[in-house]
Design a protein around this motif. Structure first.
Motif, PDB file in Angstrom:
ATOM      1  N   GLY A 178      30.890 -40.136   1.329  1.00 42.83           N
ATOM      2  CA  GLY A 178      30.838 -38.754   0.901  1.00 42.83           C
ATOM      3  C   GLY A 178      30.707 -37.725   2.010  1.00 42.83           C
ATOM      4  N   THR A 179      30.786 -38.132   3.272  1.00 38.96           N
ATOM      5  CA  THR A 179      30.617 -37.185   4.370  1.00 38.96           C
ATOM      6  C   THR A 179      31.935 -36.554   4.832  1.00 38.96           C
ATOM      7  OG1 THR A 179      30.731 -38.934   6.025  1.00 38.96           O
ATOM      8  CG2 THR A 179      28.535 -38.325   5.211  1.00 38.96           C
ATOM      9  N   TYR A 180      33.045 -37.146   4.438  1.00 36.53           N
ATOM     10  CA  TYR A 180      34.361 -36.647   4.832  1.00 36.53           C
ATOM     11  C   TYR A 180      35.228 -36.425   3.598  1.00 36.53           C
ATOM     12  CZ  TYR A 180      33.295 -37.899   9.650  1.00 36.53           C
ATOM     13  OH  TYR A 180      32.719 -37.980  10.889  1.00 36.53           O
ATOM     14  N   LEU A 181      36.223 -35.567   3.760  1.00 39.35           N
ATOM     15  CA  LEU A 181      37.213 -35.325   2.727  1.00 39.35           C
ATOM     16  C   LEU A 181      38.581 -35.385   3.385  1.00 39.35           C
ATOM     17  CD1 LEU A 181      37.821 -34.338  -0.240  1.00 39.35           C
ATOM     18  CD2 LEU A 181      37.854 -32.036   0.720  1.00 39.35           C
ATOM     19  N   LEU A 182      39.498 -36.126   2.780  1.00 43.78           N
ATOM     20  CA  LEU A 182      40.884 -36.176   3.241  1.00 43.78           C
ATOM     21  C   LEU A 182      41.719 -35.261   2.381  1.00 43.78           C
ATOM     22  CD1 LEU A 182      41.455 -40.023   3.583  1.00 43.78           C
ATOM     23  CD2 LEU A 182      41.092 -38.408   5.429  1.00 43.78           C
ATOM     24  N   SER A 183      42.680 -34.577   2.985  1.00 46.94           N
ATOM     25  CA  SER A 183      43.613 -33.771   2.217  1.00 46.94           C
ATOM     26  C   SER A 183      45.003 -33.899   2.820  1.00 46.94           C
ATOM     27  CB  SER A 183      43.177 -32.304   2.183  1.00 46.94           C
ATOM     28  OG  SER A 183      43.179 -31.737   3.476  1.00 46.94           O
ATOM     29  N   GLY A 184      45.995 -33.743   1.972  1.00 50.15           N
ATOM     30  CA  GLY A 184      47.371 -33.828   2.444  1.00 50.15           C
ATOM     31  C   GLY A 184      48.291 -33.062   1.525  1.00 50.15           C
ATOM     32  N   GLY A 185      49.469 -32.729   2.055  1.00 48.63           N
ATOM     33  CA  GLY A 185      50.439 -31.995   1.263  1.00 48.63           C
ATOM     34  C   GLY A 185      51.786 -31.922   1.944  1.00 48.63           C
ATOM     35  N   GLU A 186      52.502 -30.844   1.665  1.00 49.12           N
ATOM     36  CA  GLU A 186      53.875 -30.652   2.102  1.00 49.12           C
ATOM     37  C   GLU A 186      54.054 -30.632   3.627  1.00 49.12           C
ATOM     38  OE1 GLU A 186      57.018 -27.000   1.672  1.00 49.12           O
ATOM     39  OE2 GLU A 186      55.719 -27.434  -0.032  1.00 49.12           O
ATOM     40  N   GLU A 187      53.002 -30.308   4.366  1.00 49.36           N
ATOM     41  CA  GLU A 187      53.095 -30.170   5.824  1.00 49.36           C
ATOM     42  C   GLU A 187      53.246 -31.497   6.564  1.00 49.36           C
ATOM     43  OE1 GLU A 187      50.522 -27.349   3.761  1.00 49.36           O
ATOM     44  OE2 GLU A 187      50.213 -29.453   4.183  1.00 49.36           O
ATOM     45  N   SER A 188      53.071 -32.624   5.874  1.00 49.44           N
ATOM     46  CA  SER A 188      53.138 -33.960   6.491  1.00 49.44           C
ATOM     47  C   SER A 188      51.999 -34.178   7.482  1.00 49.44           C
ATOM     48  CB  SER A 188      54.487 -34.192   7.184  1.00 49.44           C
ATOM     49  OG  SER A 188      55.549 -33.962   6.300  1.00 49.44           O
ATOM     50  N   MET A 192      19.985 -27.379 -13.236  1.00 50.67           N
ATOM     51  CA  MET A 192      19.453 -26.284 -14.041  1.00 50.67           C
ATOM     52  C   MET A 192      18.688 -25.248 -13.216  1.00 50.67           C
ATOM     53  SD  MET A 192      20.607 -26.853 -16.866  1.00 50.67           S
ATOM     54  CE  MET A 192      21.361 -28.138 -17.788  1.00 50.67           C
ATOM     55  N   ASP A 193      18.428 -25.544 -11.940  1.00 47.03           N
ATOM     56  CA  ASP A 193      17.641 -24.602 -11.142  1.00 47.03           C
ATOM     57  C   ASP A 193      18.483 -23.497 -10.503  1.00 47.03           C
ATOM     58  OD1 ASP A 193      18.981 -25.946  -9.156  1.00 47.03           O
ATOM     59  OD2 ASP A 193      17.189 -26.698  -8.158  1.00 47.03           O
ATOM     60  N   GLY A 194      19.794 -23.465 -10.794  1.00 42.81           N
ATOM     61  CA  GLY A 194      20.658 -22.403 -10.282  1.00 42.81           C
ATOM     62  C   GLY A 194      21.029 -22.550  -8.816  1.00 42.81           C
ATOM     63  N   SER A 195      20.946 -23.757  -8.288  1.00 39.09           N
ATOM     64  CA  SER A 195      21.211 -23.974  -6.864  1.00 39.09           C
ATOM     65  C   SER A 195      22.664 -24.357  -6.577  1.00 39.09           C
ATOM     66  CB  SER A 195      20.276 -25.051  -6.323  1.00 39.09           C
ATOM     67  OG  SER A 195      20.526 -26.276  -6.993  1.00 39.09           O
ATOM     68  N   LEU A 196      23.588 -23.881  -7.380  1.00 35.65           N
ATOM     69  CA  LEU A 196      25.008 -24.178  -7.187  1.00 35.65           C
ATOM     70  C   LEU A 196      25.475 -23.614  -5.844  1.00 35.65           C
ATOM     71  CD1 LEU A 196      27.686 -25.266  -8.346  1.00 35.65           C
ATOM     72  CD2 LEU A 196      28.056 -22.997  -9.302  1.00 35.65           C
ATOM     73  N   ILE A 197      26.119 -24.462  -5.058  1.00 35.15           N
ATOM     74  CA  ILE A 197      26.654 -24.060  -3.759  1.00 35.15           C
ATOM     75  C   ILE A 197      28.170 -24.207  -3.817  1.00 35.15           C
ATOM     76  CG2 ILE A 197      26.699 -24.569  -1.287  1.00 35.15           C
ATOM     77  CD1 ILE A 197      23.904 -25.867  -1.707  1.00 35.15           C
ATOM     78  N   LYS A 198      28.899 -23.170  -3.426  1.00 33.96           N
ATOM     79  CA  LYS A 198      30.356 -23.215  -3.400  1.00 33.96           C
ATOM     80  C   LYS A 198      30.826 -23.114  -1.959  1.00 33.96           C
ATOM     81  CE  LYS A 198      30.447 -20.389  -7.470  1.00 33.96           C
ATOM     82  NZ  LYS A 198      30.992 -19.194  -8.097  1.00 33.96           N
ATOM     83  N   THR A 199      31.821 -23.923  -1.627  1.00 35.67           N
ATOM     84  CA  THR A 199      32.407 -23.904  -0.300  1.00 35.67           C
ATOM     85  C   THR A 199      33.919 -23.848  -0.445  1.00 35.67           C
ATOM     86  OG1 THR A 199      30.612 -25.258   0.581  1.00 35.67           O
ATOM     87  CG2 THR A 199      32.619 -25.172   1.882  1.00 35.67           C
ATOM     88  N   LYS A 200      34.574 -23.075   0.417  1.00 38.77           N
ATOM     89  CA  LYS A 200      36.032 -23.036   0.436  1.00 38.77           C
ATOM     90  C   LYS A 200      36.515 -23.512   1.797  1.00 38.77           C
ATOM     91  CE  LYS A 200      38.532 -19.230   0.931  1.00 38.77           C
ATOM     92  NZ  LYS A 200      39.242 -17.968   0.691  1.00 38.77           N
ATOM     93  N   TRP A 203      32.136 -27.691  -5.018  1.00 35.24           N
ATOM     94  CA  TRP A 203      30.907 -27.243  -5.667  1.00 35.24           C
ATOM     95  C   TRP A 203      29.860 -28.327  -5.483  1.00 35.24           C
ATOM     96  CZ3 TRP A 203      35.701 -26.376  -7.692  1.00 35.24           C
ATOM     97  CH2 TRP A 203      36.020 -25.048  -7.992  1.00 35.24           C
ATOM     98  N   TYR A 204      28.707 -27.936  -4.975  1.00 29.14           N
ATOM     99  CA  TYR A 204      27.577 -28.851  -4.811  1.00 29.14           C
ATOM    100  C   TYR A 204      26.498 -28.483  -5.818  1.00 29.14           C
ATOM    101  CZ  TYR A 204      29.753 -29.809  -0.286  1.00 29.14           C
ATOM    102  OH  TYR A 204      30.631 -30.147   0.703  1.00 29.14           O
ATOM    103  N   ASN A 205      25.754 -29.464  -6.282  1.00 28.87           N
ATOM    104  CA  ASN A 205      24.659 -29.277  -7.243  1.00 28.87           C
ATOM    105  C   ASN A 205      25.158 -28.753  -8.582  1.00 28.87           C
ATOM    106  OD1 ASN A 205      22.909 -30.048  -5.182  1.00 28.87           O
ATOM    107  ND2 ASN A 205      22.569 -27.945  -4.553  1.00 28.87           N
ATOM    108  N   TYR A 206      26.391 -29.064  -8.911  1.00 29.80           N
ATOM    109  CA  TYR A 206      26.961 -28.620 -10.181  1.00 29.80           C
ATOM    110  C   TYR A 206      26.180 -29.241 -11.331  1.00 29.80           C
ATOM    111  CZ  TYR A 206      30.451 -27.433 -13.683  1.00 29.80           C
ATOM    112  OH  TYR A 206      31.095 -26.917 -14.772  1.00 29.80           O
ATOM    113  N   GLY A 207      25.762 -28.441 -12.262  1.00 30.17           N
ATOM    114  CA  GLY A 207      25.015 -28.941 -13.410  1.00 30.17           C
ATOM    115  C   GLY A 207      23.509 -28.908 -13.243  1.00 30.17           C
TER     116      GLY A 207
END
Length: 123
Positions: A41-51, A16-24, A10-14
């Protein structure tokens, strides 16, 4: 991340101008165990069961992979400057991965592994 392998941002959470952006973002076929944003803040790391460590470029949603880490990932972290990423594995090892060439640079292995319930017995 959730149990279905999806990551919701979620971007712009909180605002008041209603500009909330959701990404999946979705690549993981199993639950996402941990997430970490790069220090800029330009990258996101994720990991899990797949190794597999997944590096998401957030502006383009492009993915880069570091596969075959030998055990499910339980934690991920970014070092300051994003030159190195860390993946903590279910096997009680930590692999340090280059943010430049995506290669495993170091492996830290613990000789000690707690047994289930060991700390609940007052030892």
């Amino acid at each position: 991340g959730n149990q279905n392998g999806e990551i919701h941002l979620w971007y712009n959470y909180g605002d008041m101008d209603g500009s909330l952006i959701k990404t999946k973002l979705h690549w993981h076929p199993h639950a996402v165990a941990d997430l970490c944003f790069s220090t800029d803040g330009t990258y996101l790391l994720s990991g899990g069961e797949e190794s597999v460590l997944v590096l998401w470029q957030l502006a383009t949603e492009q993915k880069h992979f570091r596969p075959r880490l030998s055990a499910p990932i339980v934690g991920v972290a970014c070092c300051p400057g994003d030159q190195t990423f860390a993946a903590s594995l279910e096997s009680n090892a930590i692999k340090l991965i280059s943010g430049i060439n995506n290669e495993v640079e170091h492996i830290l292995v613990s000789c000690y592994r707690a047994l289930p319930g060991m700390f609940n017995k007052g030892w």
